[in-house]
Design a protein around this motif. Structure first.
Motif, short mmCIF file in Angstrom:
data_model
loop_
_atom_site.label_atom_id
_atom_site.label_comp_id
_atom_site.label_asym_id
_atom_site.label_seq_id
_atom_site.Cartn_x
_atom_site.Cartn_y
_atom_site.Cartn_z
N TYR A 31 0.83 -1.20 0.00
CA TYR A 31 0.00 0.00 0.00
C TYR A 31 0.87 1.26 0.00
O TYR A 31 1.95 1.28 0.60
CB TYR A 31 -0.90 0.03 1.24
CG TYR A 31 -1.96 -1.05 1.21
CD1 TYR A 31 -3.19 -0.80 0.62
CD2 TYR A 31 -1.72 -2.30 1.76
CE1 TYR A 31 -4.17 -1.79 0.58
CE2 TYR A 31 -2.69 -3.29 1.72
CZ TYR A 31 -3.91 -3.02 1.13
OH TYR A 31 -4.87 -3.99 1.09
N GLU A 51 -3.76 3.45 -1.39
CA GLU A 51 -4.13 2.59 -2.50
C GLU A 51 -3.21 1.37 -2.60
O GLU A 51 -2.01 1.48 -2.36
CB GLU A 51 -4.12 3.37 -3.81
CG GLU A 51 -5.21 4.43 -3.86
CD GLU A 51 -5.26 5.19 -5.16
OE1 GLU A 51 -6.27 5.85 -5.39
OE2 GLU A 51 -4.29 5.12 -5.95
N PRO A 52 -3.77 0.21 -2.97
CA PRO A 52 -2.95 -0.99 -3.13
C PRO A 52 -2.24 -0.98 -4.48
O PRO A 52 -2.84 -0.70 -5.51
CB PRO A 52 -3.97 -2.13 -3.06
CG PRO A 52 -5.24 -1.51 -3.56
CD PRO A 52 -5.20 -0.07 -3.14
N ASP A 56 -3.25 -2.86 -7.69
CA ASP A 56 -3.46 -4.28 -7.44
C ASP A 56 -4.94 -4.59 -7.66
O ASP A 56 -5.79 -4.25 -6.84
CB ASP A 56 -3.04 -4.62 -6.01
CG ASP A 56 -3.15 -6.09 -5.71
OD1 ASP A 56 -3.62 -6.86 -6.58
OD2 ASP A 56 -2.75 -6.49 -4.60
N ASN A 101 -6.52 -7.27 -7.45
CA ASN A 101 -7.12 -8.21 -6.50
C ASN A 101 -7.89 -7.47 -5.44
O ASN A 101 -8.72 -8.05 -4.74
CB ASN A 101 -6.04 -9.06 -5.82
CG ASN A 101 -5.64 -10.25 -6.64
OD1 ASN A 101 -6.48 -10.90 -7.24
ND2 ASN A 101 -4.36 -10.52 -6.67
N ARG A 102 -7.61 -6.18 -5.27
CA ARG A 102 -8.19 -5.41 -4.18
C ARG A 102 -9.14 -4.31 -4.65
O ARG A 102 -9.62 -3.53 -3.85
CB ARG A 102 -7.06 -4.80 -3.35
CG ARG A 102 -6.23 -5.89 -2.72
CD ARG A 102 -5.18 -5.32 -1.82
NE ARG A 102 -4.49 -6.41 -1.16
CZ ARG A 102 -3.18 -6.51 -1.10
NH1 ARG A 102 -2.43 -5.59 -1.64
NH2 ARG A 102 -2.62 -7.52 -0.50
N GLY A 103 -9.36 -4.20 -5.94
CA GLY A 103 -10.26 -3.16 -6.44
C GLY A 103 -10.20 -3.08 -7.95
O GLY A 103 -9.57 -3.91 -8.61
#
Length: 135
Positions: A11, A73-74, A108, A110-112
């Motif tokens: 992050y 943010e990731p 990423d 996978n996260r959004g």
């Protein structure tokens, strides 16, 4: 090529510090990476110790980074790992820092979700022997 290439998932920990330098645009930020593992004794997922890295981006990557990324943010960061050692302080303590010279940075997924927008460069440098057209 003997560089250590790494890919980190984590992050954004700080605001993007963007600057125009004599060598072109540059940006940096701190990146937090916290590993997760399954704790068999507790039968639950747990967080490991968080590691922090300074990520450097240059030229077009720096410009796009500054316009696309915010704290929290990731991201997935890929680049060259550099470990620096500072000289001992007055008490004899040494410290090390880990930096990444990024070659690629992305959200990423996978996260959004993300919406990609291609940047169209309109500035074309003049060639040394190219003459301006006279109208």
């Amino acid at each position: 090529m003997n560089d250590t290439q790494v890919t980190l998932v984590g992050y954004v920990a700080t605001q993007i510090d963007y600057k125009e330098t004599a060598n072109g645009p540059a940006a940096r930020f701190r990146f937090a990476v916290t590993p997760r593992y399954y704790d068999r004794k507790k039968e639950a997922w747990a967080d490991g110790a968080t590691s922090f890295y300074t990520v450097w981006a240059r030229r077009g990557l720096a410009v796009n980074l500054a316009g696309s990324v915010s704290v929290g943010e990731p991201l997935v960061v890929h680049g060259r790992l550099r470990v620096r050692e500072a000289p001992p302080d007055a008490e004899g303590n040494r410290w090390f820092s880990a930096e990444i010279d990024a070659t690629s940075i992305g959200h990423d997924l996978n996260r959004g979700t993300a919406a990609f927008r291609r940047v169209v460069r309109t500035d074309t440098p003049l060639m040394v022997n190219q003459k301006a057209a006279v109208v």
